[in-house]
Write a protein that holds these residues in place. Structure first.
Motif, short mmCIF file in Angstrom:
data_model
loop_
_atom_site.label_atom_id
_atom_site.label_comp_id
_atom_site.label_asym_id
_atom_site.label_seq_id
_atom_site.Cartn_x
_atom_site.Cartn_y
_atom_site.Cartn_z
N PHE A 72 -1.27 -8.64 -11.46
CA PHE A 72 -1.01 -8.43 -10.10
C PHE A 72 -1.77 -7.18 -9.65
CE2 PHE A 72 2.41 -11.69 -10.68
CZ PHE A 72 2.30 -12.11 -9.59
N GLN A 73 -2.43 -7.22 -8.54
CA GLN A 73 -3.06 -6.22 -7.90
C GLN A 73 -2.58 -5.79 -6.44
OE1 GLN A 73 -5.85 -5.05 -9.94
NE2 GLN A 73 -5.21 -6.36 -11.29
N GLU A 74 -2.42 -4.48 -6.24
CA GLU A 74 -1.62 -4.00 -4.82
C GLU A 74 -2.46 -4.15 -3.88
OE1 GLU A 74 1.13 -0.63 -3.13
OE2 GLU A 74 0.48 -0.52 -5.16
N ILE A 75 -2.18 -4.53 -2.61
CA ILE A 75 -2.86 -4.43 -1.38
C ILE A 75 -2.05 -3.32 -0.45
CG2 ILE A 75 -3.71 -5.64 0.74
CD1 ILE A 75 -4.01 -8.17 -0.89
N LYS A 76 -2.51 -2.51 0.11
CA LYS A 76 -2.07 -1.37 0.81
C LYS A 76 -1.54 -1.76 2.26
CE LYS A 76 -2.09 1.98 -2.31
NZ LYS A 76 -0.84 2.47 -2.89
N LEU A 77 -0.24 -1.58 2.44
CA LEU A 77 0.18 -1.79 4.02
C LEU A 77 -0.35 -0.81 4.91
CD1 LEU A 77 3.99 -3.52 3.31
CD2 LEU A 77 1.49 -4.83 3.59
N PRO A 78 -0.23 -0.96 6.23
CA PRO A 78 -0.24 0.23 6.86
C PRO A 78 1.00 1.12 6.75
CG PRO A 78 -0.49 -1.87 8.12
CD PRO A 78 -0.10 -2.08 6.79
N SER A 79 0.74 2.33 7.23
CA SER A 79 1.77 3.50 6.86
C SER A 79 3.13 2.94 7.31
CB SER A 79 1.07 4.80 7.11
OG SER A 79 2.12 5.62 6.97
#
Length: 217
Positions: A72-79
Motif C-alpha cells: 500500500f502506498q500513502e496519498i497525503k490528505l490536506p492538512s
C-alpha cells in the motif's frame, strides 16, 4: 479484476489482508501487512487499484492489484483533514467527503485536492453506503445518515448536482440498510447483504441500472 475475485479484510490486530480466488470457494492469501491498518468499509476499486482509508481516517492508501507485492502506498490528505467516506470516481477524479464538511476530489497522483460545491451535502454524509459507477453516473446507495439507516439512491454526473431517485420513483424501494453491496450485472443493479436497523440481513433487491425502482429478488 483480470479474472480474479478479491477479498479485503482487516482485523483488531491492525492487520490488513488481501485474498484472491479464481471464482471457486478457495481463497489464497495474496498480501498481508501490519504496517498500515485499513478500513475497507471505506474503500473503492478503480482502474486496477484499491483505495482505502486508514482506521483513524487521517490517511488514504492505495494498492495496485496488478502488483500486490508492492504494498500500500500513502496519498497525503490536506492538512488536518479526515475522511468521512470515499464515494467513487468521475472524470478521472476520486470523490470523497472530508471532515471539513466539503466534497473533495483529487487527481490520481494525489497532487491536487480541491473542494467541490454540492447541492446535497447533508445527504452525502452517510456512512456504510454502497457505491457504483454506471454510464458516467456515480451512485451512492443506502447507508446511515444522522444515526438512522436510509434507502436513499443519490446520483450525480458531475459531482456538483445530485438527485435522490427515491423522490422520483414510481414504486416502493428497498428497505433501509447499511453496509450493503451493489453489483452492476447485465444492465441491472443488485443490492445484496448488509444489515437492517434490527440487525437482520435484508431481502436482496434489483433495479434497472438507473436506481429509480427496485424489486425483491
Amino acid at each position: 479484476y483480470k479474472g480474479l475475485v478479491y477479498l479485503f479484510l482487516s482485523n483488531s490486530n491492525s492487520e490488513s489482508k488481501i485474498y484472491t480466488s479464481s471464482g471457486n470457494k478457495d481463497y489464497t492469501l495474496a498480501y498481508s501487512t501490519s504496517e498500515v491498518s485499513l478500513n475497507f468499509n471505506k474503500s473503492i476499486i478503480y482502474n486496477g487499484k484499491c483505495f482505502a482509508s486508514s482506521i483513524d481516517n487521517k490517511s488514504l492508501f492505495y494498492i495496485d492489484l496488478a502488483d500486490i507485492t508492492s504494498g500500500f502506498q500513502e496519498i497525503k490528505l490536506p492538512s488536518g483533514a479526515e475522511i468521512i467516506d470515499l464515494w467513487g470516481v468521475l472524470n478521472n477524479k476520486l470523490y470523497c467527503t472530508l471532515k471539513s464538511d466539503a466534497i473533495a476530489y483529487m487527481s490520481f497522483d494525489g497532487s491536487i485536492w480541491e473542494e467541490e460545491a454540492c447541492n446535497m451535502l447533508n445527504e452525502l454524509t452517510t456512512e456504510g453506503s454502497a457505491k457504483i459507477n454506471n454510464d458516467n453516473t456515480l451512485y451512492i446507495i443506502s447507508g446511515k445518515l444522522n444515526g438512522s439507516l436510509t434507502n436513499n439512491v443519490l446520483a450525480t454526473q458531475d459531482g456538483n448536482y445530485w438527485i435522490n431517485t427515491i423522490n422520483q420513483a414510481d414504486t416502493l424501494l428497498y428497505e433501509p440498510v447499511g453496509n450493503a453491496c451493489v453489483v452492476d450485472y447485465y444492465n441491472y443493479f443488485y443490492l445484496l447483504g448488509g444489515k437492517t436497523s434490527e440487525g437482520k440481513t435484508p431481502t436482496s433487491y434489483y433495479s434497472r441500472n438507473d436506481g429509480y425502482s427496485w424489486e425483491a429478488l
